[in-house]
Design a protein around this motif. Structure first.
Motif, short mmCIF file in Angstrom:
data_model
loop_
_atom_site.label_atom_id
_atom_site.label_comp_id
_atom_site.label_asym_id
_atom_site.label_seq_id
_atom_site.Cartn_x
_atom_site.Cartn_y
_atom_site.Cartn_z
N ILE A 615 0.83 -1.21 0.00
CA ILE A 615 0.00 0.00 0.00
C ILE A 615 0.86 1.26 0.00
N ASN A 616 1.87 1.27 0.83
CA ASN A 616 2.68 2.46 1.12
C ASN A 616 3.90 2.46 0.20
N ARG A 617 3.95 3.41 -0.76
CA ARG A 617 4.92 3.30 -1.84
C ARG A 617 5.73 4.58 -2.06
N TYR A 618 6.90 4.38 -2.63
CA TYR A 618 7.72 5.47 -3.14
C TYR A 618 7.70 5.40 -4.66
N GLN A 619 7.42 6.53 -5.31
CA GLN A 619 7.40 6.57 -6.76
C GLN A 619 7.90 7.93 -7.24
N ARG A 620 8.83 7.91 -8.18
CA ARG A 620 9.30 9.14 -8.83
C ARG A 620 9.29 8.88 -10.33
N ILE A 621 8.36 9.51 -11.01
CA ILE A 621 8.13 9.22 -12.43
C ILE A 621 8.92 10.15 -13.32
N ASN A 622 8.92 11.44 -13.00
CA ASN A 622 9.60 12.42 -13.84
C ASN A 622 10.11 13.55 -12.97
N GLY A 623 10.59 14.61 -13.60
CA GLY A 623 11.18 15.70 -12.86
C GLY A 623 10.20 16.75 -12.37
N ALA A 624 8.90 16.51 -12.56
CA ALA A 624 7.90 17.50 -12.15
C ALA A 624 7.87 17.66 -10.64
N ILE A 625 7.53 18.86 -10.19
CA ILE A 625 7.43 19.11 -8.76
C ILE A 625 6.23 18.38 -8.17
N GLN A 626 5.12 18.33 -8.91
CA GLN A 626 3.97 17.53 -8.51
C GLN A 626 3.98 16.25 -9.34
N GLN A 627 4.21 15.12 -8.71
CA GLN A 627 4.33 13.87 -9.44
C GLN A 627 2.97 13.33 -9.88
N PRO A 628 2.87 12.79 -11.11
CA PRO A 628 1.62 12.18 -11.58
C PRO A 628 1.54 10.71 -11.15
N ASN A 630 0.83 6.93 -10.25
CA ASN A 630 0.08 5.99 -11.08
C ASN A 630 0.30 4.58 -10.56
N ASP A 631 -0.80 3.90 -10.20
CA ASP A 631 -0.70 2.54 -9.66
C ASP A 631 -0.16 1.54 -10.67
N THR A 632 -0.22 1.84 -11.96
CA THR A 632 0.23 0.88 -12.97
C THR A 632 1.72 1.01 -13.28
N LEU A 633 2.37 2.04 -12.73
CA LEU A 633 3.79 2.24 -12.99
C LEU A 633 4.62 1.75 -11.81
N PRO A 634 5.90 1.45 -12.04
CA PRO A 634 6.75 0.89 -10.98
C PRO A 634 6.83 1.81 -9.76
N SER A 635 6.90 1.19 -8.61
CA SER A 635 7.08 1.91 -7.35
C SER A 635 7.71 0.95 -6.36
N LEU A 636 8.16 1.49 -5.24
CA LEU A 636 8.87 0.69 -4.25
C LEU A 636 8.08 0.64 -2.94
#
Length: 738
Positions: A615-628, A630-636
């Motif tokens: 449930i509790n995840r770390y995700q960094r998708i791109n360089g945006a300040i507000q991250q988009p 997404n449950d379908t993308l990789p996370s830790l």
């Protein structure tokens, strides 16, 4: 007054006019380029194996030049945005929603005032400010592919707006909603539930503060003092840097993007960690306004004083159009008028001494011992923070705040006071010796977790009755309780043991809350077997968070549901609210809330017994300040929890049109430091040094963050060179080792 540019020709003419008078659009001269190139030749940047920039300059100004150049390499987007926010031009890039943030900035300082402050600065500080601007401008000159949103040229007076370095400083407590109501509509929004007009964090908002521990040699294996630097900020809010000069600068730590001083860090002899002290240093003065002969006055004692007025014109983006709006702003000797309460105008007073604040922030990084550190603290311009300190001589200290106006104790400054009564005025500042400090307590440790200073050193803590009430209003919190328990037992600490202590998984808030739920279940005896199974998981829980813990999932959502949907009386703080649900809330209500929690987990994750790390995840998708997110993308998976529950290692996570929770704040830059003949340190960043997804250092610390694997700091030049992956002067292309 509004101006709207509608057709292309008019728009281009308008832009030409704006560009010609704006500091963000300035033609670069050959003389400037030559000067930059000469300074760049005196600067060497060494990137280590984690991308940390170690910047070496002949002078402090050279080091600052290189430091800002390196920051722009790592995340120019955040450097620019911080200054758009600070100087009041964010709406030009992000739209009308930011207009009143810009007005707030301009209420406290105009461009002309910033320039005047820069001009009156000591020469050495002016040189650093110029190096700040030159370092960024040289980066933009040598990187034409980088397209700023607005600021194509930086000026040396800009740091005057942004001189302390904390998350947003005191100014973010001033409500933009109230500024808008007053300056747009002349309306009063009244007072909030706290009885004032300031901004207060929402009850379940992740605490944006910090943990700071300092431990004397009596509790360390080496006999040397140690320091924990554990800010709880927005992720990627600060970069990790090292700045060195031949003029005595050798500071390592975290820098708020765009600033030229290490905000939380250490040198070879001293270390400093800032926590949010939440002391009362912002006051609201209700002014009685009188209009005579078309002019505005305010009552002050037996006299009428003229209200100072000025015109502020702000630009803002609306769709494809650039618009302007002009405001008449108002000020009394108490400060700018920020809102209205009934028929009273309210001036909000806060510390605004940009030159001294910048001097204090920079010179702090070069102090060698406690005596020098105390002399620096005499400037008393670190208003929003506490400071935790350790040094190579074995000293440990804590300063709970630094800037404290002297006030008349007959008045309650937690509420607006009568500005017409001269007795409510600030009467100078308390000397440093009168402020709350702890220096070398016999117990050998000090902690502050944004909690009360009166438990900071156990039985040797300052006594509440010895200080004015406005100096120590911070309440206790579960992190403070947690820290005291651990530090009382800490012995033979090494850096690794200090890391383990700082990440201790126990949650004292759940220790209070969950037994009350189990007691309600045992008294009510519901027959639902699913509820029994879930309660049994909690019954056998040790109140520690981990990725594998199902109990953590149940407890987090139960607590959150209780706070959002339960019957607790209004006005209860977080600790009292948890106690209410543990002891006072009707037993049926507790079970109903828990049943809703079990159902929610089933609906969102397929089963109620879902481990916390799912449930509790770390995700960094791109360089945006507000991250988009997404449950379908990789996370830790992350085995940390909210500081609200007493987690020292804070991970503030929420859903964002997602089922899973994604962290955005909490542990960001963390360091443990040991002082001795040579300084030793280990650090960890959330994600990585770079904001560029194409950089190898965008997420090279993400897995380390998830499993709490710190990296060794390369502080001394020989160690830096051993780990160098690139060595270059600003302006050169970064290739392999050379």
């Amino acid at each position: 007054m509004h101006y709207t540019i509608r057709n292309t020709a008019s728009f281009l003419l308008f832009l030409a006019f704006i560009f010609s008078c704006s500091p963000s659009h300035k033609v670069t001269t050959s003389g400037e380029v030559s000067k930059w190139e000469q300074q760049a030749a005196r600067v060497t940047i060494i990137r280590d194996d984690f991308g940390v920039p170690h910047v070496y300059g002949k002078t402090d100004a050279d080091a600052v030049f290189g430091l800002l150049y390196a920051q722009c390499e790592d995340d120019f987007n955040r450097v620019e945005r911080n200054y758009l926010w600070a100087i009041g031009r964010l709406a030009e890039a992000e739209g009308k929603d930011m207009l009143y943030s810009d007005l707030r900035a301009r209420l406290y300082m105009s461009k002309e005032e910033a320039i005047a402050n820069y001009e009156k600065s000591p020469q050495w500080l002016k040189e650093l400010c110029q190096a700040f601007a030159d370092g960024i401008n040289y980066y933009l000159y040598t990187h034409p592919e980088v397209k700023p949103k607005l600021l194509t040229h930086f000026e040396p007076w800009m740091p005057m707006y942004f001189s302390e370095g904390s998350i947003g400083g005191d100014i973010e407590s001033v409500s933009t909603d109230r500024i808008k109501a007053f300056y747009e509509s002349g309306k009063s929004l009244g007072l909030n539930k706290y009885g004032d007009g300031l901004v207060h964090p929402a009850l379940l908002e992740e605490p944006k503060g910090s943990n700071g521990f300092t431990i004397s040699g009596k509790h360390t294996a080496s006999g040397n003092a140690m320091l924990l630097i554990n800010p709880h900020t927005s992720f990627f809010f600060r970069g990790e840097v090292h700045a060195v000069s031949e003029e005595g600068l050798n500071a390592y730590g975290a820098v708020t993007w765009g600033q030229f001083f290490i905000y939380q860090g250490f040198n070879a002899k001293t270390g400093w960690m800032h926590t949010s002290a939440y002391a009362d240093v912002i006051d609201e003065f209700e002014e009685t306004i009188v209009k005579q002969d078309g002019k505005l006055f305010y009552k002050y004692g037996a006299e009428l004083r003229p209200v100072t007025t000025s015109q502020v014109t702000l630009s803002y983006k609306e769709g494809d159009e650039l618009k302007q709006k002009t405001f008449t702003t108002y000020r009394t000797h108490h400060g700018p008028i920020t809102h209205q309460n009934g028929d009273k105008w309210v001036a909000t007073a806060l510390m605004w001494k940009p030159v001294d604040a910048l001097i204090q922030s920079y010179t702090r990084t070069k102090k060698s011992n406690l005596k020098e550190f105390n002399e620096m603290m005499q400037l008393r311009t670190n208003s929003s923070n506490g400071t935790v300190y350790a040094d190579a001589d074995g000293n440990i200290a804590y300063y709970h705040g630094n800037f404290f106006p002297v006030r008349d104790a007959a008045f309650d400054y937690t509420k607006p006071v009568d500005g017409s009564n001269p007795k409510t005025d600030w009467h100078g500042l308390h000397p440093l010796e009168e402020t709350i400090r702890v220096i070398n307590p016999p117990n050998g440790w000090i902690q502050n977790c944004n909690s009360t200073p009166f438990t900071s050193a156990g039985e040797y803590s300052p006594k509440k009755e010895d200080y004015p009430v406005y100096m120590g209003q911070s309440p206790e919190n579960f992190r403070g309780i947690h820290a005291v328990r651990l530090l009382k037992k800490a012995e033979n600490l090494t850096l690794d043991k200090l890391i383990k202590l700082a990440y201790d998984p126990y949650l004292p808030g759940m220790e209070v809350l969950i037994p009350g739920l189990i007691k309600a279940y045992d008294a009510q005896k519901p027959t639902d077997p699913k509820l029994k199974a879930a309660i049994d998981v909690l019954r056998n829980w040790d109140f520690a968070v981990s990725k594998e813990s199902v109990a953590m999932s149940l407890a987090h959502f139960y607590a959150t549901n209780a706070f959002k949907n339960g019957s607790a009386p209004k006005g209860l703080g977080l600790m009292d609210r948890i106690t209410y649900y543990a002891q006072t809330a009707p037993e049926k209500e507790r079970l109903d809330l828990f049943s809703q929690t079990v159902t929610q987990l089933e609906q969102d994750f397929g089963q109620w017994n879902t481990p916390w790390g799912e449930i509790n995840r770390y995700q960094r998708i791109n360089g945006a300040i507000q991250q988009p997110f997404n449950d379908t993308l990789p996370s830790l998976p992350i085995g940390m929890a909210s500081g609200n529950w007493g987690a020292l290692a804070s991970f503030g996570a929420n859903s964002y049109n997602t089922k899973r929770l994604y962290g955005t704040s909490g542990n960001s830059f963390v360091a443990v430091v040991e002082f001795g003949d040579k300084v030793k340190a280990k650090t960890l960043l959330a994600g990585g040094e770079s904001g560029d997804p194409n950089s190898p250092h965008f997420d090279d610390q993400a897995q380390r963050y998830a499993v709490v694997q710190f990296k060794d700091v390369a502080y001394y030049r020989e160690d830096v060179e051993k780990r160098a992956t690139a060595t270059y002067h600003p302006g050169e292309k970064v290739n392999a080792k050379k």
